[in-house]
Design a protein around this motif. Sequence first.
Motif, short mmCIF file in Angstrom:
data_model
loop_
_atom_site.label_atom_id
_atom_site.label_comp_id
_atom_site.label_asym_id
_atom_site.label_seq_id
_atom_site.Cartn_x
_atom_site.Cartn_y
_atom_site.Cartn_z
N THR A 174 -4.92 13.76 -3.63
CA THR A 174 -4.49 13.04 -4.82
C THR A 174 -5.52 11.97 -5.18
O THR A 174 -5.90 11.83 -6.35
CB THR A 174 -3.12 12.39 -4.54
OG1 THR A 174 -2.19 13.45 -4.25
CG2 THR A 174 -2.62 11.62 -5.75
N LYS A 175 -5.97 11.26 -4.17
CA LYS A 175 -7.04 10.27 -4.37
C LYS A 175 -8.25 10.87 -5.08
O LYS A 175 -8.80 10.29 -6.01
CB LYS A 175 -7.44 9.73 -3.00
CG LYS A 175 -8.73 8.96 -2.92
CD LYS A 175 -8.90 8.25 -1.57
CE LYS A 175 -9.46 9.13 -0.47
NZ LYS A 175 -10.93 9.28 -0.51
N LEU A 188 0.98 4.14 -2.85
CA LEU A 188 0.76 5.55 -2.55
C LEU A 188 1.85 6.40 -3.20
O LEU A 188 1.57 7.43 -3.84
CB LEU A 188 0.76 5.75 -1.02
CG LEU A 188 0.77 7.20 -0.53
CD1 LEU A 188 -0.39 8.01 -1.09
CD2 LEU A 188 0.76 7.26 1.00
N MET A 189 3.10 5.97 -3.06
CA MET A 189 4.21 6.71 -3.68
C MET A 189 4.04 6.78 -5.20
O MET A 189 4.33 7.80 -5.82
CB MET A 189 5.54 6.02 -3.36
CG MET A 189 6.02 6.23 -1.95
SD MET A 189 6.47 7.95 -1.59
CE MET A 189 8.06 8.07 -2.44
N LEU A 190 3.60 5.68 -5.77
CA LEU A 190 3.38 5.61 -7.22
C LEU A 190 2.38 6.67 -7.65
O LEU A 190 2.59 7.43 -8.60
CB LEU A 190 2.83 4.22 -7.54
CG LEU A 190 3.04 3.61 -8.90
CD1 LEU A 190 4.51 3.36 -9.16
CD2 LEU A 190 2.30 2.27 -8.99
N ALA A 204 -2.25 12.85 0.25
CA ALA A 204 -2.71 11.59 -0.33
C ALA A 204 -4.21 11.62 -0.60
O ALA A 204 -4.68 11.13 -1.63
CB ALA A 204 -2.38 10.43 0.62
N VAL A 247 -5.65 3.11 1.22
CA VAL A 247 -4.70 3.93 1.97
C VAL A 247 -5.45 4.85 2.93
O VAL A 247 -5.12 4.97 4.11
CB VAL A 247 -3.82 4.77 1.00
CG1 VAL A 247 -3.16 5.94 1.73
CG2 VAL A 247 -2.77 3.89 0.34
N LEU A 265 0.84 -1.21 0.00
CA LEU A 265 0.00 0.00 0.00
C LEU A 265 0.87 1.26 0.00
O LEU A 265 0.58 2.23 -0.69
CB LEU A 265 -0.89 0.04 1.25
CG LEU A 265 -2.24 -0.64 1.22
CD1 LEU A 265 -3.03 -0.25 2.46
CD2 LEU A 265 -3.04 -0.27 -0.03
N VAL A 266 1.92 1.22 0.81
CA VAL A 266 2.83 2.37 0.89
C VAL A 266 3.47 2.64 -0.48
O VAL A 266 3.55 3.78 -0.94
CB VAL A 266 3.92 2.12 1.97
CG1 VAL A 266 4.96 3.23 1.95
CG2 VAL A 266 3.29 2.01 3.35
N VAL A 267 3.91 1.58 -1.11
CA VAL A 267 4.55 1.72 -2.43
C VAL A 267 3.56 2.29 -3.45
O VAL A 267 3.89 3.19 -4.23
CB VAL A 267 5.10 0.37 -2.92
CG1 VAL A 267 5.49 0.42 -4.39
CG2 VAL A 267 6.30 -0.05 -2.06
N GLN A 274 1.34 9.36 -6.01
CA GLN A 274 1.77 10.73 -5.72
C GLN A 274 2.81 11.19 -6.74
O GLN A 274 2.76 12.32 -7.22
CB GLN A 274 2.40 10.82 -4.32
CG GLN A 274 1.46 10.47 -3.19
CD GLN A 274 0.63 11.66 -2.77
OE1 GLN A 274 0.05 12.34 -3.61
NE2 GLN A 274 0.55 11.88 -1.48
N SER A 275 3.76 10.32 -7.03
CA SER A 275 4.83 10.71 -7.95
C SER A 275 4.27 11.03 -9.33
O SER A 275 4.66 12.01 -9.96
CB SER A 275 5.87 9.59 -8.07
OG SER A 275 6.46 9.34 -6.82
#
Lengths: 287, 287, 287, 287
Positions: free
Chosen positions: A259-260, A174-176, A256, A242, A170-172, A178-179
């Motif tokens: 972004t969602k 989220l980074m995907l 986050a 997330v 999930l953390v990964v 956001q980036s």
Amino acid sequence: MIGFIGLGIMGSRMANNLLKSGYEVILHNRSKAKADHLLKEGAIWAESPRQVAQQADIIFTMLANPQVVESVALGKDGFLEEFPAGRLWVDCSTVDPSFTRKMGEEALRRDIRFLDAPVAGSKIPAEKGELVFLVGGDEKDLEEARPMMEVMGKAIQHQGENGKGSSMKLVVNLMLAQSMAAFSEAITLGQSMGLEKETVMNTLLGGVTAAPFLNSKRDKLLHGNYEAEFPLEHLQKDLQLVSQAAYEHNVSLPIANVTKEIYGLAKQFGYSKEDFSVIYKFLSARM
Amino acid sequence: MIGFIGLGIMGSRMANNLLKSGYEVILHNRSKAKADHLLKEGAIWAESPRQVAQQADIIFTMLANPQVVESVALGKDGFLEEFPAGRLWVDCSTVDPSFTRKMGEEALRRDIRFLDAPVAGSKIPAEKGELVFLVGGDEKDLEEARPMMEVMGKAIQHQGENGKGSSMKLVVNLMLAQSMAAFSEAITLGQSMGLEKETVMNTLLGGVTAAPFLNSKRDKLLHGNYEAEFPLEHLQKDLQLVSQAAYEHNVSLPIANVTKEIYGLAKQFGYSKEDFSVIYKFLSARM
Amino acid sequence: MIGFIGLGIMGSRMANNLLKSGYEVILHNRSKAKADHLLKEGAIWAESPRQVAQQADIIFTMLANPQVVESVALGKDGFLEEFPAGRLWVDCSTVDPSFTRKMGEEALRRDIRFLDAPVAGSKIPAEKGELVFLVGGDEKDLEEARPMMEVMGKAIQHQGENGKGSSMKLVVNLMLAQSMAAFSEAITLGQSMGLEKETVMNTLLGGVTAAPFLNSKRDKLLHGNYEAEFPLEHLQKDLQLVSQAAYEHNVSLPIANVTKEIYGLAKQFGYSKEDFSVIYKFLSARM
Amino acid sequence: MIGFIGLGIMGSRMANNLLKSGYEVILHNRSKAKADHLLKEGAIWAESPRQVAQQADIIFTMLANPQVVESVALGKDGFLEEFPAGRLWVDCSTVDPSFTRKMGEEALRRDIRFLDAPVAGSKIPAEKGELVFLVGGDEKDLEEARPMMEVMGKAIQHQGENGKGSSMKLVVNLMLAQSMAAFSEAITLGQSMGLEKETVMNTLLGGVTAAPFLNSKRDKLLHGNYEAEFPLEHLQKDLQLVSQAAYEHNVSLPIANVTKEIYGLAKQFGYSKEDFSVIYKFLSARM
């Protein structure tokens, strides 16, 4: 003998890497057609998950969502009842941490050992054996699975006990999300000020502020072809997971959550099925 | 003879690289003390910007903000009036695009050529000569400055006419702010779910979703020492410039604007002067 | 004799109320046509702002933006140079606080007293004499203008010294923007869950959580006719002023800044010229 | 005979209004002490929910959350099994729509009629009989309950079939959260520009842009006493339900989601148990 269940874009490539390394593999998939090229390479076909369990020492699953995982493990002809006590199930599917923990408990109740081991990386890394395994479970169970993971991936990251692999996934993601969104806003800003889209992209991708995976989205943004590698609606679903996880664990993620909703707005405007990088097209729209 | 005005953290290291490559350099800085080590290496001291202009063929400026640039160029003892027609001024300061264009016009009015060439990179890249120059102005003026830039940087990115270097710098700093904040939220999420902070950081930094510069913030986040390399309030100021530029050019940046306010909230809570990576400390606060 | 400059939708109605109450009024407007109906009621026409200044004891201005105010006050044929020392200028235009303070200083330098007195309320309240005056300036200057304001408005709120009226107007417009956007999201949520649009609107408007002005937007949302009373792009401009003011005064407004960007996104998607309540149409779009 | 289960802050006042209007009421509550003053007024005590069911023609429930509702209806000594077929259950608790629909189905299976009828309004309106009932269910069931609702409330809003009352309650609480947060940001902005807090509040509360309920928060904000009428953490929980509902129904609510996170951040900073109007204190913090 390795059991492998789930031969989609990812699973078929992962199983193929096992085969190429000399492992014996017994396969099952909802549609047998997807297994054909692997059977030609020497894999064995199983008519059901249950039949996989009868012959495998270890089972890998790589499935679309919690419902499918549950059905393959616990449904009619599921593998879990048939799998001999003491064996090891490695679930590589991307599911939420609470579901993972539930599967871990179901396994434990039957004396089956369990690892959650979702992977970071998509089609190409799966093909090249360059996935990253994010693993939750016992260290020694991981040691047992490690040689096979090394054939399918380039890195194996132990995150803690069962559920922690899924948490890290999930953390990964989220980074995907956001980036990609930040990159899209940055290019949009640059273009609005008169910079060339391609120059902005090259400058950012050549620098230290852009996540490396964005290189793989360069052509999509440049040519406006958003054929899905990872559909926007799947990523938006992960962002909702997330949001829910953050709520349950009492942390606030303001960026986050925005972004969602921006991905959500893009979905509302018709971009659900396209690659999530289509967020650039949405944000840079001018009418 | 190269003129160099502004010997702060960045400028002193840039001037030093010019000296070490054998260039003759004439320096000026508000406080002479900061020039001492360079004078020992053979640099020449000028008592004022004006005196730099009398001897230099090209002038680089690396100053804190628009007010200082304006004063050094156009104030009492400013260099612009004294600089012979046809020479080249390269401003490496980070300023907003409209100010840059104004400086370009002031230069042009006096037949001075002008490049805006802000740099991406901070203290360490400045020291190692690994900056990235984001350049706005004429291609042939850039060719003239290129050999010197190559001594101070590892890449030179021509963005278009005057103002475009500064525009690109805003884009880069937006990415910087977003990447740092996204990383902070991601780690916070991971920790809230019970993952180890260091494991989350290592997994993300070892993968493809984290911007490379985040490696340089690893120790700060791990040890909670937020001594400023780039103070939070400066980045927040740049984000307000981003917001204003986006407004003026009719694009919407929802995520950037929230990120701006989250840095703003951290500022309100007392983190102005610390490194902008302190946003992690703010977002992960638990009371 | 009261001078009144600016006869748009608001100004013409305000001047009319002064006339109907028996005041002598001298008028000027860029286009004389807009004054015709008032001249029939006994108002006097002035060919220029300067000519207004020659005959008026007090001047009210109600103009579109800072540029027009500056031109009418200080431009060629502007009224400020001609206005006798000691008289009073009341500016009802909506402008930003820093511009207001600048006008206050220009007036002071010529010994003219100044009130900033923007109004809350649009076309209908202007017609009915039910505006709310938000006033910045000296208490005793306000006392002098009060009888006239009472004819045009239902409430007069003294906010402090010069500039404070304009500051309060920004606050009011922020509330306007937020209330409209929140109402739009709430209806959208309700509809998505299967509630009837009209029922949701009626329930909210009949309760205590909806701002009273939303009643006046009911028909627009119900019938999808967004003819502008207050164009979206003007409100979005005010939100950018809010963002800038908050930045300058070191406060963070995360929700306001997101709201700003959502109006901005609606603008990007083509809704600039429609009433700002069109944000509902944008947010509830389904494709 | 009316059954009433749940005598908290709201329920005890609602039951009291029924009694005062001459209805016969049989009560149950987890702690009998809370019923004492009502028993003195003539109410009858029941030892369990089941016992309420044996004597009541209609049952009202006003309980804290879904878990309690489920236990009181379906648990050991729950009322649903004992309630004669054809009777009517009116649940006034605030719960999520999917839970409400589940209760409706449980009732239906036993031939019990069901209304979800959460209320808008808190302690004071409950006392004065000025609640607003948001009702989901059959029109004719509503007609049966209407006389009693009219004793407890000032308005009864039929929203549609079962579940729609709860859905509308979510919409109302979203408006509550947004209005409070917007008001807080607006006052903070005003104060930052030098306006007096009380003047800003009075101006807004006297105008058309502030929701009427904000008047009831005036004293809290003025005196900094945030004793809970509605604890921040409960509203933040409702906002997470809003976020989840919006996701499930495919609409994007960017502003609501940011607002949710700002309340979440306030929770993280220690304000969970205080009245949700404490968001003003959080947003206006200066350090």
